[in-house]
Design a protein around this motif. Structure first.
Motif, PDB file in Angstrom:
ATOM      1  N   GLN A  14     -41.953  -9.603 -56.713  1.00 14.44           N
ATOM      2  CA  GLN A  14     -41.317  -9.651 -55.399  1.00 14.44           C
ATOM      3  C   GLN A  14     -39.922  -9.053 -55.411  1.00 14.44           C
ATOM      4  O   GLN A  14     -39.230  -9.039 -56.430  1.00 14.44           O
ATOM      5  N   TRP A  63     -35.510  -7.357 -57.974  1.00 14.17           N
ATOM      6  CA  TRP A  63     -36.871  -6.809 -57.924  1.00 14.17           C
ATOM      7  C   TRP A  63     -37.520  -7.099 -59.274  1.00 14.17           C
ATOM      8  O   TRP A  63     -37.117  -6.552 -60.289  1.00 14.17           O
ATOM      9  N   ASP A  68     -40.404   4.030 -55.748  1.00 13.81           N
ATOM     10  CA  ASP A  68     -41.703   3.405 -55.988  1.00 13.81           C
ATOM     11  C   ASP A  68     -42.238   2.791 -54.689  1.00 13.81           C
ATOM     12  O   ASP A  68     -41.546   2.029 -54.014  1.00 13.81           O
ATOM     13  N   ALA A  69     -43.483   3.113 -54.352  1.00 15.29           N
ATOM     14  CA  ALA A  69     -44.089   2.574 -53.133  1.00 15.29           C
ATOM     15  C   ALA A  69     -44.170   1.049 -53.175  1.00 15.29           C
ATOM     16  O   ALA A  69     -44.076   0.384 -52.131  1.00 15.29           O
ATOM     17  N   ALA A  70     -44.326   0.489 -54.381  1.00 14.16           N
ATOM     18  CA  ALA A  70     -44.397  -0.961 -54.513  1.00 14.16           C
ATOM     19  C   ALA A  70     -43.073  -1.607 -54.100  1.00 14.16           C
ATOM     20  O   ALA A  70     -43.061  -2.680 -53.479  1.00 14.16           O
ATOM     21  N   VAL A 110     -40.898  -0.406 -51.847  1.00 15.08           N
ATOM     22  CA  VAL A 110     -40.803  -0.316 -50.394  1.00 15.08           C
ATOM     23  C   VAL A 110     -41.633  -1.417 -49.748  1.00 15.08           C
ATOM     24  O   VAL A 110     -41.188  -2.093 -48.810  1.00 15.08           O
ATOM     25  N   ARG A 111     -42.817  -1.618 -50.267  1.00 14.88           N
ATOM     26  CA  ARG A 111     -43.705  -2.651 -49.722  1.00 14.88           C
ATOM     27  C   ARG A 111     -43.096  -4.038 -49.905  1.00 14.88           C
ATOM     28  O   ARG A 111     -43.093  -4.861 -48.975  1.00 14.88           O
ATOM     29  N   GLU A 112     -42.579  -4.313 -51.096  1.00 15.69           N
ATOM     30  CA  GLU A 112     -42.006  -5.631 -51.367  1.00 15.69           C
ATOM     31  C   GLU A 112     -40.702  -5.866 -50.604  1.00 15.69           C
ATOM     32  O   GLU A 112     -40.418  -6.985 -50.179  1.00 15.69           O
ATOM     33  N   ASP A 131     -40.029  -4.596 -47.620  1.00 17.04           N
ATOM     34  CA  ASP A 131     -40.459  -4.901 -46.246  1.00 17.04           C
ATOM     35  C   ASP A 131     -40.921  -6.350 -46.140  1.00 17.04           C
ATOM     36  O   ASP A 131     -40.619  -7.042 -45.159  1.00 17.04           O
ATOM     37  N   ALA A 132     -41.645  -6.834 -47.155  1.00 21.03           N
ATOM     38  CA  ALA A 132     -42.130  -8.212 -47.149  1.00 21.03           C
ATOM     39  C   ALA A 132     -40.957  -9.201 -47.199  1.00 21.03           C
ATOM     40  O   ALA A 132     -40.976 -10.236 -46.513  1.00 21.03           O
ATOM     41  N   GLU A 133     -39.933  -8.891 -47.990  1.00 20.69           N
ATOM     42  CA  GLU A 133     -38.774  -9.772 -48.085  1.00 20.69           C
ATOM     43  C   GLU A 133     -38.002  -9.817 -46.762  1.00 20.69           C
ATOM     44  O   GLU A 133     -37.555 -10.890 -46.322  1.00 20.69           O
TER      45      GLU A 133
END
Length: 363
Positions: A263, A310, A341-343, A345-347, A349-351
């Protein structure tokens, strides 16, 4: 297996950011939650607990506090702790001795509060008209407020609840189950609480925190040094790059069980993961500073910079604010730019989505 800095970093993150649980279980695992009045975008205690409590919302601790076995008080800092931990520090004897006239005032106020059950400071001020006094900032404040603070610190009163952030006081009852415990037993237990929250920690940081414990137990000044010696003897210890590190004797810092999740998290400056600035720099290789009280022109990170974690790396920081119901985030990175890293960006956004829900901006 030789313990490395990588082991210590993973251990520090994974043991503190445990699987979210209930509010009381989270506070029990932490042992103590530091409080701070600044909201940027929420108070420190709420920002700490949102990472560790299922479904936590800003203000939940204050709303639920009157029904929970918790106390507000000084430990190594001011904050919230379970009543069993709180009882280890009392009866407390403050460094500043009150004159007989001050004790007479306190006893009159205590009787007034006992008669009413719980009292707001303005009720005390209206009834006794203690007047004004100079506070420790050099400004003026109600003398009743200062007296209530002193009574709370000395264990005569407890915080029953808060009204609009203001402490409402009740008379504090003694804790007879703990009263007979030996001072050394109490000191060992209190230092173990420190270690359990902030481990792994450099030896110098343990010494610093035990010195801060003087705020919680000023009456046992002479017992602190021997207690620190005993702690250093019973804790696990290793030296990495010339620095001695300590952690609980029943844990293995090198164990594979310590696996931080992937996360992205924005942490309060008072979160146990980042609180120790000495440890922070050793684990992540850059200097983080809390700058809320630094003149604006001299700030490098911002008014209330939230370290950006991260996985097991603190890679930057963010300054968050809310305007017209919208969460604004100004993020900065140690490397000068965000990971591609796309991961990530995704994490991230989730945070940010979790933060909006926490603040009540989205359901």
């Amino acid at each position: 297996m030789t313990v490395t800095l990588d082991h210590l970093r993973r251990y520090a993150v994974a043991r503190s950011l445990f699987k979210p649980t209930t509010l009381m279980r989270a506070i029990a695992k932490l042992g103590f939650v530091q409080a701070d009045p600044i909201r940027a975008p929420a108070r420190a205690q709420d920002l700490t607990l949102r990472q560790r409590v299922v479904g936590y919302r800003a203000g939940d601790l204050e709303r639920r506090y009157p029904r929970l076995p918790l106390e507000e008080d000084f430990f190594v800092n001011y904050g919230f702790l379970p009543q069993g931990h709180h009882a280890l520090m009392h009866p407390r004897q403050a460094r500043l001795e009150w004159a007989p006239a001050r004790w007479k005032q306190a006893q009159a106020v205590q009787a007034f509060i006992a008669e009413r059950g719980a009292v707001h400071p303005r009720e005390v001020d209206a009834h006794f008209a203690h007047g004004k006094t100079t506070n420790w900032f050099g400004g003026s404040s109600n003398a009743s407020t200062q007296l209530l603070d002193g009574m709370h610190y000395r264990g005569l009163l407890r915080v029953a609840r808060r009204d609009g952030g203001t402490r409402v006081y009740a008379v504090r009852e003694a804790a007879p189950a703990v009263a007979a415990l030996d001072i050394d037993v109490r000191m060992d237990a209190l230092i173990d609480l420190i270690v359990a929250k902030y481990a792994p920690l450099p030896d110098a940081s343990l010494g610093q925190l035990v010195a801060y414990l003087g705020n919680g137990v000023p009456q046992w000044k002479d017992a602190r040094k021997p207690a620190l010696v005993r702690a250093r003897q019973r804790l696990q210890r290793t030296r990495v790059d010339g620095v001695d590190w300590l952690w609980p004797a029943d844990e293995r810092a090198e164990s594979r069980r310590w696996k931080p999740d992937a996360q992205v998290r924005l942490l309060t400056p008072f979160d146990p993961v980042v609180w120790d600035r000495r440890r922070f720099e050793l684990l992540w290789g850059w200097a983080y500073r809390f700058e809320a009280y630094t003149p604006p022109g001299k700030r490098k990170l911002g008014y209330y910079a939230l370290p950006l974690l991260w996985g097991e790396r603190v890679i930057g920081w963010g300054n968050l604010s809310v305007a017209a119901g919208v969460l604004n985030a100004e993020l900065r990175y140690v490397d000068g730019r965000a990971p591609r890293d796309a991961a990530f960006v995704r994490e991230l956004d989730a945070e940010m989505a979790r933060m909006r829900v926490f603040l009540g901006l989205e359901e």
